[in-house]
Design an enzyme around this catalytic site. Structure first.
Site, PDB file in Angstrom:
ATOM      1  N   HIS A 123       1.088  -1.604  -0.533  1.00  0.00           N
ATOM      2  CA  HIS A 123      -0.334   0.276   0.469  1.00  0.00           C
ATOM      3  C   HIS A 123       0.733   1.035  -0.134  1.00  0.00           C
ATOM      4  O   HIS A 123       0.518   2.333  -0.495  1.00  0.00           O
ATOM      5  CB  HIS A 123      -1.100   0.098   0.897  1.00  0.00           C
ATOM      6  CG  HIS A 123      -0.459   0.593   2.519  1.00  0.00           C
ATOM      7  ND1 HIS A 123      -0.452  -0.969   3.375  1.00  0.00           N
ATOM      8  CD2 HIS A 123      -0.059   1.332   3.186  1.00  0.00           C
ATOM      9  CE1 HIS A 123       0.299  -0.047   4.217  1.00  0.00           C
ATOM     10  NE2 HIS A 123       0.620   0.683   4.254  1.00  0.00           N
ATOM     11  N   ASP A 153       0.460  -7.761   1.589  1.00  0.00           N
ATOM     12  CA  ASP A 153       0.272  -6.585   1.920  1.00  0.00           C
ATOM     13  C   ASP A 153       1.701  -6.467   1.902  1.00  0.00           C
ATOM     14  O   ASP A 153       2.966  -5.567   2.512  1.00  0.00           O
ATOM     15  CB  ASP A 153       0.340  -5.421   2.708  1.00  0.00           C
ATOM     16  CG  ASP A 153      -0.072  -4.590   2.315  1.00  0.00           C
ATOM     17  OD1 ASP A 153       0.121  -3.726   1.636  1.00  0.00           O
ATOM     18  OD2 ASP A 153      -0.266  -2.794   4.008  1.00  0.00           O
ATOM     19  N   SER A 228       4.675   2.990   7.743  1.00  0.00           N
ATOM     20  CA  SER A 228       4.290   1.383   6.580  1.00  0.00           C
ATOM     21  C   SER A 228       5.371   1.907   6.309  1.00  0.00           C
ATOM     22  O   SER A 228       6.264   1.921   5.703  1.00  0.00           O
ATOM     23  CB  SER A 228       3.692   1.833   5.999  1.00  0.00           C
ATOM     24  OG  SER A 228       1.805   2.056   7.045  1.00  0.00           O
TER      25      SER A 228
END
Length: 469
Positions: A123, A153, A228
């Protein structure tokens, strides 16, 4: 003298009467709770503060920080979009309604090899037109995407550089709840940020939080937007996870963060480097995790493990002798207490791998060696379809080069619109569908308001198109 004694006596009597009246009419009765106390003397340690202080002092985070800071990078994702406004073109002429937009996103990444391979979250780089990577020493590089896996992911990037600092992978199965960890990343564009915490839980399932893996490591190390794709490391500076998500109502850290275990991340990037795609292995069983209520309903003594409700024909589990009502409690020595444990373990394996499964049948414990097979079937709940891969012989018979077959329909509306078992999905949004994993990934990576245009081959060999919103 007598007079003095009388005065003293009257004073004492008056005081006693006053006190008695106060106790009787004014003061509320005191409630006394009597607790039984063991008469044996208790051995009580009195140096709690010193013990805690010593434990903290013995944990040195500086070594892990020094090992990881230079191997965690800042990732900048720029996507360019062109939007056409037909009304502006109508009033101002053709070409005047075209507008160009750029959108910038940031995150983190981890260098895991000296020749410039970087792991991050999918992402973080999704829909990127341009990717820029900045090292801790402020050097900037252009990066390209080698591959990505939306289900877990994870994305794999590459920059052209050699002799870079990198982080080694640890075995995430060996991490323990309560173990100290560090989260290293770039929250809010603040470079080279290190936060500390402990492992709060393992095998955490974030149901309803997107398509990503169901077996997270949960920690209380502070993670915010920008973290992230960054590193979750142990006190030795070894990678045990990729920081991926936070649980928050505000969008900022409130005490819970989640990381993809390093064993899953490592398997994904190895597949991407070797095959260009991720090979998913399955056991060949269907069922769910046990808990007190389920165990009571099924009349099973166990309250933890994976309960098998059915076994797929010709699967590794079937050939190894697993049956309905068996309960899987271990896989290669890894304890299986939930569905997330099992899916997380399988995400580290490939088709063809042989694993040792420990299961309980009618109160007795057994083991079996199970050969994992390739994922050939998938339930896509968002579409209301069960799908199956087609082999070369079936494709040739249908006179198509690609597609997956509809084997069951759970959405009654689709039946109303004419979709039937045996239909073949050949493309989604003009992208060819070659396997059930392709469908799963295309569905999971679509934008929130994106329309799905699905092309199917009906039972007469004719092409039909359906729009899913």
């Amino acid at each position: 003298m007598k007079r003095i004694i009388s005065i003293v006596l009257f004073s004492a009597l008056g005081g006693a009467l006053t006190l008695g009246a106060y106790k009787l009419f004014i003061e509320k009765p005191q409630v006394v709770i009597e607790k039984a106390v063991e008469s044996k003397p208790l051995a009580v340690k009195t140096n709690y503060t010193n013990t805690l202080g010593t434990a903290i002092e013995d944990t040195d985070f500086t070594i892990a920080a020094e090992k990881t800071l230079n191997a965690v990078v800042h990732v900048k994702n720029t996507s360019y979009k062109t939007v056409r406004d037909p009304f502006a073109e109508f009033f101002y002429g053709q070409g005047n309604g075209i507008k160009h937009y750029s959108q910038v996103g940031t995150g983190s990444g981890v260098i895991f090899s000296s020749d410039g391979y970087i792991i991050t979250n999918n992402h973080v780089v999704k829909d990127a037109t341009d990717i820029e990577v900045t090292l801790n020493n402020k050097k900037v590089y252009k990066a390209k995407i080698i591959g990505n896996d939306a289900i877990n992911d994870i994305a794999l990037l590459k920059i052209d550089e050699k002799e870079l600092p990198y982080i080694t992978f640890a075995n995430s199965d060996n991490v323990k709840v309560g173990e100290w960890v560090l989260a290293v990343g770039n929250p809010y564009n603040l470079t080279s940020t290190v936060t500390a915490g402990i492992i709060s839980a393992k095998g955490r399932d974030l149901e309803g939080n997107g398509p990503i893996t169901d077996s997270f490591i949960q920690t209380d190390a502070a993670v915010n937007p920008g973290n992230s794709g960054g590193a979750l490391v142990n006190v030795r500076g070894e990678l045990i996870g990729i920081n991926t998500a936070i649980s928050s109502r505000t969008g900022s850290f409130i005490g819970y963060s989640f990381a993809v275990p390093s064993n899953i991340a490592k398997k994904v990037i190895e597949d991407l480097m070797e095959f260009g795609t991720v090979h998913k292995a399955i056991l060949g069983v269907q069922g769910g995790e046990l808990n007190g209520k389920v165990a009571q309903d099924l009349d099973i003594d166990l309250t933890e493990g994976f309960y098998i409700s059915s076994v797929s024909e010709n699967s590794g589990a079937k050939k190894a002798g697993l049956k309905k009502d068996d309960v899987i409690i271990q896989a290669d020595g890894v304890k299986i207490t939930s569905y997330a444990n099992l899916t997380g373990f399988l995400n580290t394996k490939r088709p063809g791998d042989v694993i040792k499964v420990t299961y309980v049948r009618e109160g007795h414990e057994y083991t079996a060696n199970v050969k994992l097979s390739k994922n050939e079937m998938s339930k896509v709940n968002s579409l209301g379809l069960e799908l199956k891969n087609l082999d070369a012989k079936e494709l040739k018979k249908l006179k198509v080069s690609n597609g997956v077959k509809v084997t069951d329909i759970t959405n009654k509306e689709l039946l109303y619109y004419g979709v039937r078992k045996g239909y073949v999905i050949t493309s989604i949004n003009n992208q060819k569908v070659n396997s059930v994993d392709d469908v799963t990934e295309m569905i999971s990576t679509k934008a929130a308001n994106e329309v799905l245009r699905i092309e199917m081959l009906n039972l007469d060999g004719e092409v039909e198109r359906y729009i899913f919103r």
